[in-house]
Write an enzyme that holds these catalytic residues in place. Structure first.
Site, PDB file in Angstrom:
ATOM      1  N   LEU A   1       0.819  -1.203   0.000  1.00  0.00           N
ATOM      2  CA  LEU A   1       0.000   0.000   0.000  1.00  0.00           C
ATOM      3  C   LEU A   1       0.858   1.261   0.000  1.00  0.00           C
ATOM      4  O   LEU A   1       1.712   1.441   0.875  1.00  0.00           O
ATOM      5  CB  LEU A   1      -0.924  -0.006   1.222  1.00  0.00           C
ATOM      6  CG  LEU A   1      -1.907   1.154   1.337  1.00  0.00           C
ATOM      7  CD1 LEU A   1      -2.875   1.143   0.162  1.00  0.00           C
ATOM      8  CD2 LEU A   1      -2.655   1.082   2.662  1.00  0.00           C
ATOM      9  N   ASP A   2       0.624   2.132  -1.007  1.00  0.00           N
ATOM     10  CA  ASP A   2       1.304   3.428  -1.117  1.00  0.00           C
ATOM     11  C   ASP A   2       2.822   3.303  -1.180  1.00  0.00           C
ATOM     12  O   ASP A   2       3.550   4.207  -0.776  1.00  0.00           O
ATOM     13  CB  ASP A   2       0.891   4.350   0.031  1.00  0.00           C
ATOM     14  CG  ASP A   2      -0.586   4.643   0.030  1.00  0.00           C
ATOM     15  OD1 ASP A   2      -1.158   4.776  -1.067  1.00  0.00           O
ATOM     16  OD2 ASP A   2      -1.182   4.728   1.124  1.00  0.00           O
ATOM     17  N   GLU A   3       3.313   2.168  -1.657  1.00  0.00           N
ATOM     18  CA  GLU A   3       4.751   1.969  -1.770  1.00  0.00           C
ATOM     19  C   GLU A   3       5.179   1.718  -3.212  1.00  0.00           C
ATOM     20  O   GLU A   3       6.315   1.336  -3.462  1.00  0.00           O
ATOM     21  CB  GLU A   3       5.184   0.777  -0.896  1.00  0.00           C
ATOM     22  CG  GLU A   3       4.931   0.948   0.598  1.00  0.00           C
ATOM     23  CD  GLU A   3       5.787   2.029   1.227  1.00  0.00           C
ATOM     24  OE1 GLU A   3       6.848   2.355   0.657  1.00  0.00           O
ATOM     25  OE2 GLU A   3       5.389   2.563   2.283  1.00  0.00           O
TER      26      GLU A   3
END
Length: 286
Positions: free
Chosen positions: A229-231
């Site tokens: 997530l969000d990486e």
């Protein structure tokens, strides 16, 4: 020339000598004028990246002709390459929830011809933005999401993508976490906007957290979607300075601006085939 045909070449391979000479001499031999050329040699990993914009100036040559002989010309480099007709807009599906600022901005830029794309549909887990979408003459699809129906709704999304021949998915503040399986199927084909300049304030109300910490800079990050997530690999980031006089509400307003800017720029870069993904990084030719 009025009858000129323009295309884009994206290529990557292990770094070695003679790559540019082989590519440019082949294109020149087929009456291709190279109007734009970018290259990057990642010396640390020994990878080579290239993007070229070319115009075919002979009536006897077309893109299929160029593709047919290209592999033989570059096979010794073990090159991964793609040709794109620069006149062909990419087919894009947008996903939203209730926040409308990123969607409004994308629709405005699309209407004004700033983004070379055809919007195949707007998918949402809420009905709030249906009127805005349908006023623009775009298909709106409501796919409400719960823990129980998530696999079925994600399968429905993939069906819509197949039906509409969607090539790119844009998460314009879509407030649902995609499953690992869906993220893998959308690898390199989905862009998300994160409401912070990563690394970020995690959790709820990030701008309120920023206000409490007295930050002097806020931003937004557009990146490819991955199961982390969000990486995902970062495409574009936008920042704006702020000061101690800013209320949390004003930070939210400034944050909306940074989100729309970062997302629109990332989408444009992808539509123009300027982004290379490798590992958890990107090479972006501006």
């Amino acid at each position: 020339m009025p009858d000129s045909k323009e295309f884009i070449l994206k290529a990557t391979c292990d770094a070695s000598s003679g790559i540019l000479a082989a590519v440019t001499s082949y294109l020149a031999g087929l009456s291709c004028y190279i109007s734009e050329l970018h290259q990057f040699d990642d010396e640390e990993n020994e990878n080579f990246f290239m993007r070229a914009v070319c115009r075919i100036e002979s009536p006897d040559v077309d893109l299929d002709t160029i593709k047919a002989g290209f592999e033989a010309q570059v096979s010794r480099f073990n090159m991964d390459w793609q040709f794109f007709d620069s006149r062909a807009p990419m087919r894009v599906l947008i996903m939203v929830s209730k926040f409308d600022h990123c969607l409004k901005d994308l629709l405005y830029r699309h209407e004004n011809g700033e983004l070379p794309m055809d919007i195949t549909a707007v998918v949402s887990n809420h009905k709030d933005l249906r009127p805005m979408v349908e006023r623009a003459g775009i298909r709106f699809i409501w796919l409400p999401m719960t823990v129980q129906n998530k696999p079925q709704q994600e399968a429905a999304l993939l069906d819509v993508m197949a039906e509409t021949q969607t090539e790119l998915v844009v998460l314009a503040r879509y407030m649902q976490i995609l499953s690992d399986d869906l993220c893998q199927k959308l690898h390199g084909k989905a862009i998300n906007i994160h409401h912070s300049f990563l690394p970020s304030f995690k959790g709820a109300k990030p701008y309120h957290q920023a206000h409490a910490r007295g930050v002097k800079l806020i931003g937004a990050t557009a990146h490819y979607v991955t199961s982390d997530l969000d990486e995902g690999p970062i495409i574009q980031q936008s920042v704006q300075p702020v000061g101690h006089t800013y209320s949390s509400e004003r930070l939210v307003a400034v944050g909306r601006d940074t989100e729309t800017i970062a997302l629109a720029q990332a989408v444009r870069l992808h539509l123009e085939h300027r982004v290379f993904m490798y590992g958890n990084k990107t090479v972006v030719f501006q």
